[in-house]
Scaffold this active site. Structure first.
Site, mmCIF file in Angstrom:
data_model
loop_
_atom_site.group_PDB
_atom_site.id
_atom_site.type_symbol
_atom_site.label_atom_id
_atom_site.label_comp_id
_atom_site.label_asym_id
_atom_site.label_seq_id
_atom_site.Cartn_x
_atom_site.Cartn_y
_atom_site.Cartn_z
ATOM 1 C CD GLN A 1 0.677 -8.616 8.946
ATOM 2 O OE1 GLN A 1 -0.224 -8.413 8.134
ATOM 3 N NE2 GLN A 1 0.557 -9.524 9.913
ATOM 4 C CB SER A 2 4.135 -9.333 1.996
ATOM 5 O OG SER A 2 3.887 -9.244 0.602
ATOM 6 C CG ASN A 3 -0.524 -5.154 1.815
ATOM 7 O OD1 ASN A 3 -1.351 -5.489 2.654
ATOM 8 N ND2 ASN A 3 0.273 -4.105 1.973
#
Ligand SMILES: *Cc1c(COP(=O)(O)O)cnc(C)c1O
Length: 323
Positions: free
Chosen positions: A75-77
């Site tokens: 879920q890396s921004n």
């Protein structure tokens, strides 16, 4: 200043707004709280990586790269903003993500697909351990590869937060702020703000809320930010050497570790949403705001003071189904 020789591309909309959180301040009976809205940087749902990528991808373009690789958690921004920027600049984008492919992609991961990025699952390796191998394979295919560092945190990326501090300085009387509080992870944001503070000669205490357990021991996490701050100072011609006493990294709110959402994050997210209509994220800004609220309740930050919370984005993770 040597800024002018850095290649920079345009990806976001600046300056981002600075807003008072009057309702939250009243609710907590604490200091005046202001928020710098870097969740509104404008690139594909925003966040702090947009600023860094203007410099890093500016450099990639200057090197005639046609393919970029970066890494992060599922879920890396950072990966989501990199994928969006790559689409805008028409670069091929490869993301090396920790974990394995879920049955149904949600949140940032869903968006990565929409941006047309190529996703490589790396199991336990969420910090780019597998990038060198992938870079070699792509180079063999004739691609001009440029690796964007984990979290966009090298001195080029941190430069963007020196500039962001100047942007804030142009919006308000920063010396009236006792603290600037934000979520800190790969350290580029913190290093940049520290250098910006020195460049401007201003007084607020720059406090990163550490959101990640440091597997290699907390000391090295501190050291990494200091090294980055010193490299960034050199790049920007700021004549100062940072040492431990300049670094305020608060590790009191890590809880069960990176991305494990507890009561602290849940309360901060719902308080901020219900009092201000502003969304935080579960992994970074929810934890950092939870830290700020706790410091206010303990009167470590007292009524009468003015404090700035730097919103670093991340809201797509709200839709990853963990809150
Ligand atoms: C990456 C990120 C951070 C941490 O910034 P660093 O410069 O990596 O320390 C904080 N908040 C959000 C939402 C992020 O995506």
């Amino acid at each position: 200043m040597s800024q002018t020789k850095l290649a920079k591309t345009t990806l976001g909309f600046f300056p981002t707004p600075l807003v008072p959180l009057k309702n939250l301040s009243r609710l907590l009976r604490g200091p005046e709280i202001f928020m710098k809205r870097d969740d509104l940087t404008g690139l594909a749902l925003g966040g702090n990586k947009t600023r860094k990528l203007e410099y890093i991808l500016g450099d990639a373009l200057a090197h005639n790269a046609d393919t970029i690789i970066t890494a992060g958690a599922a879920q890396s921004n950072h990966c989501r903003q990199t994928a969006a920027a790559a689409a805008a600049l028409q670069l091929e984008c490869h993301l090396v993500l920790g974990g394995k492919a879920p049955e149904i992609p949600t949140g940032n991961l869903l968006l990565n697909q929409l941006f047309g990025s190529h996703i490589h699952w790396a199991g336990k390796h969420r910090k780019g351990e597998d990038i060198p191998q992938l870079a070699k394979e792509l180079q063999k295919k004739g691609k001009k590869v440029y690796v964007v560092p984990y979290g966009g945190s090298n001195s080029l990326g941190a430069t963007a937060y020196v500039e962001a501090m100047i942007e804030l300085h142009n919006q308000t009387v920063v010396d009236e702020l006792s603290h600037i509080i934000f979520a800190s992870s790969s350290g580029g944001t913190q290093a940049g703000l520290m250098v910006g503070k020195k460049q401007l000669g201003i007084t607020p205490k720059i406090v990163g809320i550490n959101i990640d357990k440091d597997e290699s021991g907390e000391i090295s996490f501190h050291d990494r930010i200091l090294v980055l701050a010193n490299e960034t100072a050199t790049l920007m011609n700021v004549n100062y050497h940072f040492s431990q006493q300049d670094l305020h990294l608060n590790s009191d709110y890590i809880g069960e570790g990176y991305g494990v959402i507890g009561e602290l994050e849940k309360e901060a997210i719902s308080l901020t949403a219900s009092s201000e209509g502003i969304l935080l994220d579960p992994v970074y800004t929810g934890r950092a705001m939870g830290g700020l609220i706790d410091m206010i309740r303990k009167q470590e930050i007292a009524p009468g003071e003015k404090v700035l919370f730097w919103h670093t984005g991340g809201t797509p993770a709200l839709f990853a189904g963990e809150t």
